[in-house]
Design an enzyme around this catalytic site. Structure first.
Site, PDB file in Angstrom:
ATOM      1  N   GLU A 249       0.806  -1.230   0.000  1.00  0.00           N
ATOM      2  CA  GLU A 249       0.000   0.000   0.000  1.00  0.00           C
ATOM      3  C   GLU A 249       0.837   1.278   0.000  1.00  0.00           C
ATOM      4  O   GLU A 249       0.663   2.148   0.847  1.00  0.00           O
ATOM      5  CB  GLU A 249      -0.988  -0.036   1.188  1.00  0.00           C
ATOM      6  CG  GLU A 249      -1.885  -1.273   1.108  1.00  0.00           C
ATOM      7  CD  GLU A 249      -2.824  -1.452   2.303  1.00  0.00           C
ATOM      8  OE1 GLU A 249      -2.842  -0.579   3.181  1.00  0.00           O
ATOM      9  OE2 GLU A 249      -3.523  -2.480   2.335  1.00  0.00           O
TER      10      GLU A 249
ATOM     11  N   GLU B 175      -5.970 -10.688  -1.903  1.00  0.00           N
ATOM     12  CA  GLU B 175      -6.787 -10.553  -0.683  1.00  0.00           C
ATOM     13  C   GLU B 175      -8.269 -10.464  -1.039  1.00  0.00           C
ATOM     14  O   GLU B 175      -9.007  -9.639  -0.497  1.00  0.00           O
ATOM     15  CB  GLU B 175      -6.377  -9.292   0.103  1.00  0.00           C
ATOM     16  CG  GLU B 175      -4.904  -9.234   0.441  1.00  0.00           C
ATOM     17  CD  GLU B 175      -4.521  -8.056   1.332  1.00  0.00           C
ATOM     18  OE1 GLU B 175      -5.422  -7.382   1.881  1.00  0.00           O
ATOM     19  OE2 GLU B 175      -3.310  -7.813   1.485  1.00  0.00           O
TER      20      GLU B 175
ATOM     21  N   ASN C 268       2.177  -4.747  -3.358  1.00  0.00           N
ATOM     22  CA  ASN C 268       0.795  -5.211  -3.148  1.00  0.00           C
ATOM     23  C   ASN C 268      -0.058  -4.012  -2.752  1.00  0.00           C
ATOM     24  O   ASN C 268       0.386  -3.170  -1.956  1.00  0.00           O
ATOM     25  CB  ASN C 268       0.846  -6.242  -1.991  1.00  0.00           C
ATOM     26  CG  ASN C 268      -0.437  -6.992  -1.783  1.00  0.00           C
ATOM     27  OD1 ASN C 268      -0.979  -7.584  -2.718  1.00  0.00           O
ATOM     28  ND2 ASN C 268      -0.936  -6.994  -0.551  1.00  0.00           N
TER      29      ASN C 268
ATOM     30  N   HIS D   9     -10.130  -6.121  -2.753  1.00  0.00           N
ATOM     31  CA  HIS D   9     -11.205  -5.956  -1.767  1.00  0.00           C
ATOM     32  C   HIS D   9     -12.320  -5.179  -2.474  1.00  0.00           C
ATOM     33  O   HIS D   9     -12.299  -3.952  -2.513  1.00  0.00           O
ATOM     34  CB  HIS D   9     -10.710  -5.169  -0.547  1.00  0.00           C
ATOM     35  CG  HIS D   9      -9.696  -5.905   0.265  1.00  0.00           C
ATOM     36  ND1 HIS D   9     -10.020  -7.045   0.963  1.00  0.00           N
ATOM     37  CD2 HIS D   9      -8.382  -5.678   0.486  1.00  0.00           C
ATOM     38  CE1 HIS D   9      -8.928  -7.487   1.598  1.00  0.00           C
ATOM     39  NE2 HIS D   9      -7.932  -6.681   1.323  1.00  0.00           N
TER      40      HIS D   9
ATOM     41  N   ASP E  69     -12.052 -10.277  -1.523  1.00  0.00           N
ATOM     42  CA  ASP E  69     -13.384 -10.412  -0.921  1.00  0.00           C
ATOM     43  C   ASP E  69     -14.322  -9.450  -1.631  1.00  0.00           C
ATOM     44  O   ASP E  69     -13.877  -8.507  -2.287  1.00  0.00           O
ATOM     45  CB  ASP E  69     -13.415 -10.262   0.614  1.00  0.00           C
ATOM     46  CG  ASP E  69     -12.637  -9.085   1.154  1.00  0.00           C
ATOM     47  OD1 ASP E  69     -12.520  -8.070   0.450  1.00  0.00           O
ATOM     48  OD2 ASP E  69     -12.165  -9.173   2.305  1.00  0.00           O
TER      49      ASP E  69
HETATM   50  O1  G3I Z   1      -4.573  -8.275  18.649  1.00  0.00           O
HETATM   51  C1  G3I Z   1      -5.656  -7.465  19.138  1.00  0.00           C
HETATM   52  C2  G3I Z   1      -6.321  -8.120  20.330  1.00  0.00           C
HETATM   53  O2  G3I Z   1      -5.401  -8.211  21.379  1.00  0.00           O
HETATM   54  C3  G3I Z   1      -7.556  -7.294  20.727  1.00  0.00           C
HETATM   55  O3  G3I Z   1      -8.254  -7.954  21.735  1.00  0.00           O
HETATM   56  C4  G3I Z   1      -8.487  -7.109  19.529  1.00  0.00           C
HETATM   57  C5  G3I Z   1      -9.680  -6.202  19.873  1.00  0.00           C
HETATM   58  O4  G3I Z   1     -10.111  -5.482  18.728  1.00  0.00           O
HETATM   59  O5  G3I Z   1      -7.776  -6.512  18.491  1.00  0.00           O
HETATM   60  C6  G3I Z   1      -6.679  -7.289  18.040  1.00  0.00           C
HETATM   61  O6  G3I Z   1      -6.040  -6.634  16.973  1.00  0.00           O
HETATM   62  C7  G3I Z   1      -6.755  -6.639  15.749  1.00  0.00           C
HETATM   63  C8  G3I Z   1      -5.915  -7.360  14.706  1.00  0.00           C
HETATM   64  O7  G3I Z   1      -6.527  -7.282  13.427  1.00  0.00           O
HETATM   65  C9  G3I Z   1      -5.711  -8.835  15.042  1.00  0.00           C
HETATM   66  O8  G3I Z   1      -6.929  -9.511  15.101  1.00  0.00           O
HETATM   67  C10 G3I Z   1      -6.977  -5.201  15.335  1.00  0.00           C
HETATM   68  O9  G3I Z   1      -7.887  -4.574  16.215  1.00  0.00           O
HETATM   69  C11 G3I Z   1      -7.540  -5.141  13.931  1.00  0.00           C
HETATM   70  O10 G3I Z   1      -7.535  -3.795  13.501  1.00  0.00           O
HETATM   71  C12 G3I Z   1      -6.655  -5.950  12.972  1.00  0.00           C
HETATM   72  O11 G3I Z   1      -7.268  -5.940  11.705  1.00  0.00           O
HETATM   73  C13 G3I Z   1      -6.473  -6.401  10.637  1.00  0.00           C
HETATM   74  C14 G3I Z   1      -6.268  -5.295   9.620  1.00  0.00           C
HETATM   75  O12 G3I Z   1      -5.530  -5.795   8.526  1.00  0.00           O
HETATM   76  C15 G3I Z   1      -5.519  -4.108  10.187  1.00  0.00           C
HETATM   77  O13 G3I Z   1      -5.434  -3.114   9.205  1.00  0.00           O
HETATM   78  C16 G3I Z   1      -7.229  -7.545   9.973  1.00  0.00           C
HETATM   79  O14 G3I Z   1      -7.345  -8.642  10.882  1.00  0.00           O
HETATM   80  C17 G3I Z   1      -6.473  -7.972   8.716  1.00  0.00           C
HETATM   81  O15 G3I Z   1      -7.258  -8.917   8.021  1.00  0.00           O
HETATM   82  C18 G3I Z   1      -6.261  -6.743   7.837  1.00  0.00           C
HETATM   83  O16 G3I Z   1      -5.579  -7.147   6.673  1.00  0.00           O
HETATM   84  C19 G3I Z   1      -5.275  -6.100   5.736  1.00  0.00           C
HETATM   85  C20 G3I Z   1      -4.020  -6.499   5.004  1.00  0.00           C
HETATM   86  O17 G3I Z   1      -2.981  -6.739   5.920  1.00  0.00           O
HETATM   87  C21 G3I Z   1      -3.596  -5.449   3.996  1.00  0.00           C
HETATM   88  N1  G3I Z   1      -4.680  -5.126   3.099  1.00  0.00           N
HETATM   89  C22 G3I Z   1      -5.935  -4.773   3.728  1.00  0.00           C
HETATM   90  C23 G3I Z   1      -6.382  -5.863   4.689  1.00  0.00           C
HETATM   91  C24 G3I Z   1      -7.710  -5.547   5.272  1.00  0.00           C
HETATM   92  O18 G3I Z   1      -7.641  -4.427   6.102  1.00  0.00           O
END
Ligand code: G3I
Length: 354
Positions: free
Chosen positions: A165, A271, A206, A242, A273
Protein backbone atom coordinates in the site's frame (compact mmCIF):
# COMPACT_ATOMS: atom_id res chain seq x y z
CA UNK A 1 -5.19 -72.08 -18.87
CA UNK A 2 -1.82 -71.62 -20.63
CA UNK A 3 0.95 -71.18 -18.11
CA UNK A 4 1.94 -67.70 -19.42
CA UNK A 5 -1.60 -66.42 -18.72
CA UNK A 6 -1.51 -67.97 -15.25
CA UNK A 7 1.80 -66.24 -14.57
CA UNK A 8 0.35 -62.93 -15.75
CA UNK A 9 -2.67 -63.42 -13.50
CA UNK A 10 -0.44 -64.21 -10.55
CA UNK A 11 1.70 -61.15 -11.28
CA UNK A 12 -1.41 -58.98 -11.47
CA UNK A 13 -2.49 -60.36 -8.10
CA UNK A 14 0.91 -59.63 -6.59
CA UNK A 15 0.87 -56.11 -8.06
CA UNK A 16 -2.58 -55.43 -6.62
CA UNK A 17 -1.41 -56.69 -3.21
CA UNK A 18 1.65 -54.41 -3.38
CA UNK A 19 -0.51 -51.42 -4.37
CA UNK A 20 -2.94 -52.10 -1.55
CA UNK A 21 -0.06 -52.49 0.91
CA UNK A 22 1.38 -49.20 -0.37
CA UNK A 23 -1.94 -47.49 0.29
CA UNK A 24 -2.77 -47.11 -3.40
CA UNK A 25 -6.36 -48.21 -3.70
CA UNK A 26 -7.53 -50.37 -6.58
CA UNK A 27 -10.99 -51.59 -7.67
CA UNK A 28 -14.22 -50.08 -6.31
CA UNK A 29 -12.40 -48.22 -3.53
CA UNK A 30 -10.29 -46.43 -6.12
CA UNK A 31 -13.40 -45.47 -8.08
CA UNK A 32 -14.93 -44.04 -4.92
CA UNK A 33 -11.71 -42.11 -4.36
CA UNK A 34 -11.85 -40.66 -7.88
CA UNK A 35 -15.38 -39.44 -7.29
CA UNK A 36 -14.26 -37.31 -4.34
CA UNK A 37 -14.99 -33.77 -5.51
CA UNK A 38 -11.97 -31.81 -6.60
CA UNK A 39 -11.00 -28.95 -4.29
CA UNK A 40 -10.47 -25.35 -5.42
CA UNK A 41 -6.74 -26.07 -5.20
CA UNK A 42 -7.08 -29.19 -7.41
CA UNK A 43 -9.06 -27.25 -9.98
CA UNK A 44 -6.66 -24.28 -9.96
CA UNK A 45 -3.67 -26.59 -10.33
CA UNK A 46 -5.11 -27.91 -13.60
CA UNK A 47 -4.45 -24.41 -14.92
CA UNK A 48 -1.03 -24.14 -13.28
CA UNK A 49 -2.47 -21.74 -10.68
CA UNK A 50 -2.93 -21.88 -6.92
CA UNK A 51 -6.02 -21.12 -4.85
CA UNK A 52 -5.29 -19.71 -1.42
CA UNK A 53 -6.80 -18.31 1.75
CA UNK A 54 -5.60 -15.97 4.45
CA UNK A 55 -5.91 -17.17 8.00
CA UNK A 56 -5.18 -15.82 11.46
CA UNK A 57 -3.79 -17.48 14.57
CA UNK A 58 -6.83 -17.15 16.87
CA UNK A 59 -8.93 -19.09 14.33
CA UNK A 60 -6.72 -22.13 14.37
CA UNK A 61 -8.44 -23.64 17.42
CA UNK A 62 -11.66 -23.97 15.37
CA UNK A 63 -11.34 -27.49 14.01
CA UNK A 64 -14.29 -27.31 11.61
CA UNK A 65 -12.60 -24.21 10.19
CA UNK A 66 -9.10 -25.69 9.96
CA UNK A 67 -10.45 -28.82 8.25
CA UNK A 68 -11.63 -26.78 5.26
CA UNK A 69 -8.56 -24.52 5.39
CA UNK A 70 -6.27 -27.53 5.22
CA UNK A 71 -8.22 -29.28 2.51
CA UNK A 72 -9.54 -26.81 -0.01
CA UNK A 73 -6.48 -24.54 -0.55
CA UNK A 74 -2.86 -24.93 -1.60
CA UNK A 75 -1.61 -21.48 -0.56
CA UNK A 76 -1.95 -19.84 2.86
CA UNK A 77 -1.28 -16.25 3.96
CA UNK A 78 -1.05 -15.11 7.59
CA UNK A 79 -3.55 -12.26 7.93
CA UNK A 80 -1.66 -10.59 10.77
CA UNK A 81 1.02 -12.90 12.22
CA UNK A 82 3.95 -11.77 10.04
CA UNK A 83 3.33 -8.02 10.34
CA UNK A 84 5.88 -5.76 12.01
CA UNK A 85 3.92 -5.28 15.27
CA UNK A 86 3.77 -9.05 15.71
CA UNK A 87 7.31 -9.95 14.62
CA UNK A 88 9.42 -7.18 16.21
CA UNK A 89 7.33 -5.97 19.17
CA UNK A 90 10.38 -4.37 20.76
CA UNK A 91 13.29 -2.99 18.80
CA UNK A 92 15.66 -5.84 17.97
CA UNK A 93 13.50 -8.42 19.78
CA UNK A 94 11.94 -10.75 17.23
CA UNK A 95 8.98 -13.04 17.75
CA UNK A 96 8.11 -15.37 14.90
CA UNK A 97 5.78 -17.61 16.88
CA UNK A 98 2.56 -16.60 15.09
CA UNK A 99 4.02 -16.81 11.61
CA UNK A 100 5.74 -20.09 12.48
CA UNK A 101 2.46 -21.61 13.62
CA UNK A 102 0.90 -20.85 10.25
CA UNK A 103 3.95 -21.94 8.24
CA UNK A 104 4.02 -25.24 10.17
CA UNK A 105 0.32 -25.81 9.63
CA UNK A 106 0.71 -25.08 5.92
CA UNK A 107 3.63 -27.48 5.71
CA UNK A 108 1.63 -30.23 7.46
CA UNK A 109 -1.12 -29.72 4.86
CA UNK A 110 1.34 -29.59 1.91
CA UNK A 111 0.46 -25.95 1.25
CA UNK A 112 2.69 -23.07 0.22
CA UNK A 113 2.83 -19.69 1.98
CA UNK A 114 2.47 -16.15 0.60
CA UNK A 115 4.12 -14.13 3.31
CA UNK A 116 2.59 -10.76 4.29
CA UNK A 117 4.06 -8.14 4.87
CA UNK A 118 7.42 -6.43 5.49
CA UNK A 119 6.95 -2.70 4.90
CA UNK A 120 3.53 -1.21 5.62
CA UNK A 121 2.36 1.98 7.34
CA UNK A 122 -0.23 0.10 9.43
CA UNK A 123 0.15 -2.30 12.37
CA UNK A 124 3.62 -0.99 13.18
CA UNK A 125 4.98 -1.42 16.72
CA UNK A 126 4.77 1.57 19.09
CA UNK A 127 8.54 1.83 19.46
CA UNK A 128 8.79 2.57 15.74
CA UNK A 129 5.98 5.12 15.42
CA UNK A 130 6.35 7.00 18.71
CA UNK A 131 9.61 8.80 17.96
CA UNK A 132 11.44 10.63 15.21
CA UNK A 133 14.17 8.86 13.23
CA UNK A 134 16.95 10.23 11.09
CA UNK A 135 17.17 8.72 7.60
CA UNK A 136 20.29 6.74 8.55
CA UNK A 137 18.65 5.39 11.70
CA UNK A 138 15.43 4.39 9.98
CA UNK A 139 17.28 2.82 7.05
CA UNK A 140 19.20 0.62 9.49
CA UNK A 141 16.01 -0.30 11.41
CA UNK A 142 14.18 -1.17 8.18
CA UNK A 143 17.05 -3.22 6.79
CA UNK A 144 17.41 -5.18 10.00
CA UNK A 145 13.68 -5.86 10.22
CA UNK A 146 13.41 -7.02 6.62
CA UNK A 147 16.52 -9.15 6.62
CA UNK A 148 15.90 -10.81 9.98
CA UNK A 149 12.35 -11.76 9.06
CA UNK A 150 13.09 -12.83 5.50
CA UNK A 151 16.09 -14.87 6.65
CA UNK A 152 13.94 -16.57 9.29
CA UNK A 153 11.48 -17.72 6.63
CA UNK A 154 14.08 -18.37 3.92
CA UNK A 155 13.17 -21.48 1.96
CA UNK A 156 9.83 -21.71 3.77
CA UNK A 157 7.74 -19.18 1.87
CA UNK A 158 6.88 -18.90 -1.79
CA UNK A 159 6.54 -15.12 -1.94
CA UNK A 160 6.72 -11.94 0.12
CA UNK A 161 4.56 -8.85 -0.02
CA UNK A 162 7.62 -6.65 0.48
CA UNK A 163 5.97 -3.23 0.28
CA UNK A 164 2.26 -2.93 0.95
CA UNK A 165 0.00 0.00 0.00
CA UNK A 166 2.66 2.52 -1.06
CA UNK A 167 0.39 4.82 -3.09
CA UNK A 168 -2.60 7.08 -2.53
CA UNK A 169 -5.74 6.86 -4.69
CA UNK A 170 -4.51 9.67 -6.97
CA UNK A 171 -1.22 7.90 -7.64
CA UNK A 172 0.95 10.07 -5.39
CA UNK A 173 3.17 8.38 -2.83
CA UNK A 174 1.53 7.71 0.49
CA UNK A 175 3.20 9.87 3.14
CA UNK A 176 4.25 7.03 5.39
CA UNK A 177 7.02 7.19 7.97
CA UNK A 178 9.22 5.39 5.40
CA UNK A 179 8.46 7.75 2.52
CA UNK A 180 8.72 10.88 4.63
CA UNK A 181 12.05 9.88 6.16
CA UNK A 182 13.71 7.96 3.33
CA UNK A 183 12.06 9.20 0.14
CA UNK A 184 10.71 6.92 -2.61
CA UNK A 185 13.98 4.97 -2.76
CA UNK A 186 12.88 2.97 0.29
CA UNK A 187 10.94 0.68 -2.06
CA UNK A 188 13.95 -0.33 -4.16
CA UNK A 189 16.05 -0.69 -0.99
CA UNK A 190 13.45 -2.92 0.65
CA UNK A 191 13.31 -5.17 -2.43
CA UNK A 192 17.11 -5.44 -2.63
CA UNK A 193 17.43 -6.26 1.08
CA UNK A 194 14.71 -8.89 0.88
CA UNK A 195 16.32 -10.45 -2.17
CA UNK A 196 19.69 -10.69 -0.41
CA UNK A 197 18.04 -12.48 2.50
CA UNK A 198 16.11 -15.00 0.37
CA UNK A 199 17.14 -15.00 -3.29
CA UNK A 200 14.47 -17.57 -4.19
CA UNK A 201 11.38 -15.88 -2.76
CA UNK A 202 9.16 -14.05 -5.23
CA UNK A 203 9.04 -10.39 -4.21
CA UNK A 204 5.80 -8.43 -4.62
CA UNK A 205 4.40 -4.95 -4.35
CA UNK A 206 0.79 -5.21 -3.15
CA UNK A 207 -2.12 -2.78 -2.91
CA UNK A 208 -5.90 -2.30 -2.95
CA UNK A 209 -7.98 -0.34 -5.48
CA UNK A 210 -5.50 -1.22 -8.19
CA UNK A 211 -7.70 -3.80 -9.93
CA UNK A 212 -8.86 -1.38 -12.61
CA UNK A 213 -6.68 0.73 -14.86
CA UNK A 214 -6.60 4.16 -13.21
CA UNK A 215 -4.37 6.64 -11.40
CA UNK A 216 -3.33 4.26 -8.64
CA UNK A 217 -2.52 1.24 -10.85
CA UNK A 218 -0.86 3.65 -13.34
CA UNK A 219 1.47 4.76 -10.53
CA UNK A 220 2.48 1.13 -9.99
CA UNK A 221 2.91 0.64 -13.71
CA UNK A 222 5.34 3.55 -13.87
CA UNK A 223 7.17 2.45 -10.73
CA UNK A 224 7.53 -1.13 -11.95
CA UNK A 225 9.00 0.11 -15.24
CA UNK A 226 11.54 2.21 -13.35
CA UNK A 227 12.46 -0.56 -10.94
CA UNK A 228 12.86 -3.08 -13.75
CA UNK A 229 15.02 -0.61 -15.73
CA UNK A 230 17.24 -0.27 -12.65
CA UNK A 231 17.53 -4.04 -12.23
CA UNK A 232 15.77 -4.04 -8.86
CA UNK A 233 14.63 -7.54 -7.83
CA UNK A 234 10.86 -7.41 -8.23
CA UNK A 235 8.85 -10.39 -9.39
CA UNK A 236 5.19 -9.70 -8.84
CA UNK A 237 2.37 -7.24 -8.41
CA UNK A 238 -0.37 -8.19 -5.96
CA UNK A 239 -3.87 -6.81 -6.49
CA UNK A 240 -5.67 -7.18 -3.19
CA UNK A 241 -9.15 -7.05 -4.77
CA UNK A 242 -11.21 -5.96 -1.77
CA UNK A 243 -14.30 -5.24 -3.84
CA UNK A 244 -17.72 -3.91 -2.83
CA UNK A 245 -20.92 -4.52 -4.78
CA UNK A 246 -22.04 -0.92 -4.31
CA UNK A 247 -18.96 0.45 -6.11
CA UNK A 248 -19.11 -1.63 -9.31
CA UNK A 249 -16.89 -4.29 -10.84
CA UNK A 250 -13.43 -3.29 -12.15
CA UNK A 251 -14.06 -4.20 -15.78
CA UNK A 252 -10.49 -3.42 -16.88
CA UNK A 253 -9.02 -6.03 -14.51
CA UNK A 254 -7.94 -8.45 -17.25
CA UNK A 255 -6.28 -5.72 -19.34
CA UNK A 256 -4.60 -4.43 -16.21
CA UNK A 257 -3.20 -7.87 -15.33
CA UNK A 258 -1.97 -8.19 -18.88
CA UNK A 259 -0.09 -4.89 -18.92
CA UNK A 260 1.84 -5.86 -15.78
CA UNK A 261 2.61 -9.26 -17.29
CA UNK A 262 4.07 -7.44 -20.30
CA UNK A 263 6.48 -5.68 -17.94
CA UNK A 264 7.75 -9.13 -16.98
CA UNK A 265 5.91 -9.51 -13.68
CA UNK A 266 3.77 -12.22 -12.19
CA UNK A 267 0.45 -10.94 -10.90
CA UNK A 268 -1.84 -12.38 -8.26
CA UNK A 269 -5.17 -11.55 -6.68
CA UNK A 270 -3.98 -11.50 -3.09
CA UNK A 271 -6.79 -10.55 -0.68
CA UNK A 272 -10.03 -11.14 -2.51
CA UNK A 273 -13.38 -10.41 -0.92
CA UNK A 274 -16.61 -8.91 -2.26
CA UNK A 275 -18.54 -7.11 0.44
CA UNK A 276 -22.12 -5.90 0.28
CA UNK A 277 -24.51 -3.77 2.26
CA UNK A 278 -26.28 -6.07 4.71
CA UNK A 279 -28.62 -7.84 4.78
CA UNK A 280 -27.40 -10.22 2.11
CA UNK A 281 -30.21 -11.08 -0.31
CA UNK A 282 -30.40 -13.81 -2.93
CA UNK A 283 -29.84 -11.17 -5.64
CA UNK A 284 -26.77 -9.73 -3.95
CA UNK A 285 -25.30 -13.18 -3.38
CA UNK A 286 -25.90 -14.01 -7.05
CA UNK A 287 -24.18 -10.80 -8.14
CA UNK A 288 -21.32 -11.54 -5.77
CA UNK A 289 -20.99 -14.98 -7.32
CA UNK A 290 -20.76 -13.38 -10.78
CA UNK A 291 -17.96 -11.14 -9.57
CA UNK A 292 -15.99 -14.05 -8.09
CA UNK A 293 -16.48 -15.91 -11.38
CA UNK A 294 -15.34 -12.90 -13.42
CA UNK A 295 -12.25 -12.37 -11.26
CA UNK A 296 -11.30 -16.02 -11.53
CA UNK A 297 -11.76 -15.95 -15.30
CA UNK A 298 -9.69 -12.77 -15.59
CA UNK A 299 -6.81 -14.42 -13.75
CA UNK A 300 -7.06 -17.59 -15.84
CA UNK A 301 -7.05 -15.52 -19.03
CA UNK A 302 -3.65 -13.99 -18.27
CA UNK A 303 -0.80 -16.46 -18.23
CA UNK A 304 1.26 -14.69 -15.60
CA UNK A 305 -1.60 -14.34 -13.14
CA UNK A 306 -0.30 -17.08 -10.87
CA UNK A 307 -3.10 -17.48 -8.38
CA UNK A 308 -5.91 -16.19 -6.22
CA UNK A 309 -6.09 -15.79 -2.44
CA UNK A 310 -9.31 -14.97 -0.58
CA UNK A 311 -8.91 -12.82 2.54
CA UNK A 312 -9.94 -15.71 4.73
CA UNK A 313 -12.53 -18.01 3.25
CA UNK A 314 -15.51 -17.66 5.59
CA UNK A 315 -17.73 -14.78 6.70
CA UNK A 316 -17.16 -16.10 10.23
CA UNK A 317 -13.65 -14.61 10.25
CA UNK A 318 -13.89 -11.73 7.78
CA UNK A 319 -12.32 -8.37 8.70
CA UNK A 320 -15.15 -6.49 6.93
CA UNK A 321 -17.91 -6.11 9.58
CA UNK A 322 -15.45 -4.58 12.07
CA UNK A 323 -14.06 -2.09 9.54
CA UNK A 324 -17.22 -1.32 7.54
CA UNK A 325 -20.18 -1.47 9.93
CA UNK A 326 -23.35 -2.60 8.12
CA UNK A 327 -21.37 -4.43 5.43
CA UNK A 328 -20.19 -8.02 5.16
CA UNK A 329 -21.03 -11.44 3.70
CA UNK A 330 -17.92 -10.95 1.57
CA UNK A 331 -16.47 -14.45 1.30
CA UNK A 332 -17.31 -17.69 -0.55
CA UNK A 333 -18.30 -19.58 2.64
CA UNK A 334 -20.92 -18.25 5.08
CA UNK A 335 -20.64 -17.90 8.85
CA UNK A 336 -21.67 -21.53 9.33
CA UNK A 337 -18.87 -22.61 6.97
CA UNK A 338 -21.39 -23.55 4.28
CA UNK A 339 -20.40 -22.81 0.65
CA UNK A 340 -22.25 -19.86 -0.92
CA UNK A 341 -23.11 -19.26 -4.59
CA UNK A 342 -19.71 -17.55 -4.91
CA UNK A 343 -17.97 -20.82 -4.08
CA UNK A 344 -19.83 -22.66 -6.83
CA UNK A 345 -19.15 -19.84 -9.28
CA UNK A 346 -15.40 -20.04 -8.62
CA UNK A 347 -15.56 -23.80 -9.20
CA UNK A 348 -17.40 -23.31 -12.50
CA UNK A 349 -14.78 -20.83 -13.69
CA UNK A 350 -11.96 -23.16 -12.70
CA UNK A 351 -13.65 -26.17 -14.32
CA UNK A 352 -13.96 -24.52 -17.73
CA UNK A 353 -11.33 -25.86 -20.14
CA UNK A 354 -8.71 -23.40 -21.35
O1 G3I B 1 -4.57 -8.27 18.65
C1 G3I B 1 -5.66 -7.47 19.14
C2 G3I B 1 -6.32 -8.12 20.33
O2 G3I B 1 -5.40 -8.21 21.38
C3 G3I B 1 -7.56 -7.29 20.73
O3 G3I B 1 -8.25 -7.95 21.74
C4 G3I B 1 -8.49 -7.11 19.53
C5 G3I B 1 -9.68 -6.20 19.87
O4 G3I B 1 -10.11 -5.48 18.73
O5 G3I B 1 -7.78 -6.51 18.49
C6 G3I B 1 -6.68 -7.29 18.04
O6 G3I B 1 -6.04 -6.63 16.97
C7 G3I B 1 -6.76 -6.64 15.75
C8 G3I B 1 -5.92 -7.36 14.71
O7 G3I B 1 -6.53 -7.28 13.43
C9 G3I B 1 -5.71 -8.83 15.04
O8 G3I B 1 -6.93 -9.51 15.10
C10 G3I B 1 -6.98 -5.20 15.34
O9 G3I B 1 -7.89 -4.57 16.22
C11 G3I B 1 -7.54 -5.14 13.93
O10 G3I B 1 -7.54 -3.80 13.50
C12 G3I B 1 -6.66 -5.95 12.97
O11 G3I B 1 -7.27 -5.94 11.71
C13 G3I B 1 -6.47 -6.40 10.64
C14 G3I B 1 -6.27 -5.29 9.62
O12 G3I B 1 -5.53 -5.79 8.53
C15 G3I B 1 -5.52 -4.11 10.19
O13 G3I B 1 -5.43 -3.11 9.21
C16 G3I B 1 -7.23 -7.54 9.97
O14 G3I B 1 -7.35 -8.64 10.88
C17 G3I B 1 -6.47 -7.97 8.72
O15 G3I B 1 -7.26 -8.92 8.02
C18 G3I B 1 -6.26 -6.74 7.84
O16 G3I B 1 -5.58 -7.15 6.67
C19 G3I B 1 -5.27 -6.10 5.74
C20 G3I B 1 -4.02 -6.50 5.00
O17 G3I B 1 -2.98 -6.74 5.92
C21 G3I B 1 -3.60 -5.45 4.00
N1 G3I B 1 -4.68 -5.13 3.10
C22 G3I B 1 -5.93 -4.77 3.73
C23 G3I B 1 -6.38 -5.86 4.69
C24 G3I B 1 -7.71 -5.55 5.27
O18 G3I B 1 -7.64 -4.43 6.10
Amino acid sequence: MPSRSRTRLRLAGVLAAVLVAAGVATGPAAQAHEKKPATLADLAQRHGRYFGSATDNPELTDTAYTRILGHEFDMITPGNGMKWYATEPQQGVFDFSQGDEIVNLARANHQKVRAHTLVWHSQLPGWLTSREWTADELRAVLKKHIQTEVRHYRGKVYAWDVVNEAFNEDGTYRETIFYKTLGPGYIADALRWAHQADPKAKLYLNDYNVEAIGPKSDAYYRLVKELKAQGVPLHGFGLQAHLALQYGYPTTLEDNLRRFARLGLDTALTEVDVRMLLPATEEKLAQQADWYRDMTEACLAVRRCVGITVWDYTDKYSWIPAFFPGQGAALPWDEQLAPKPAYHAIREALRAPR
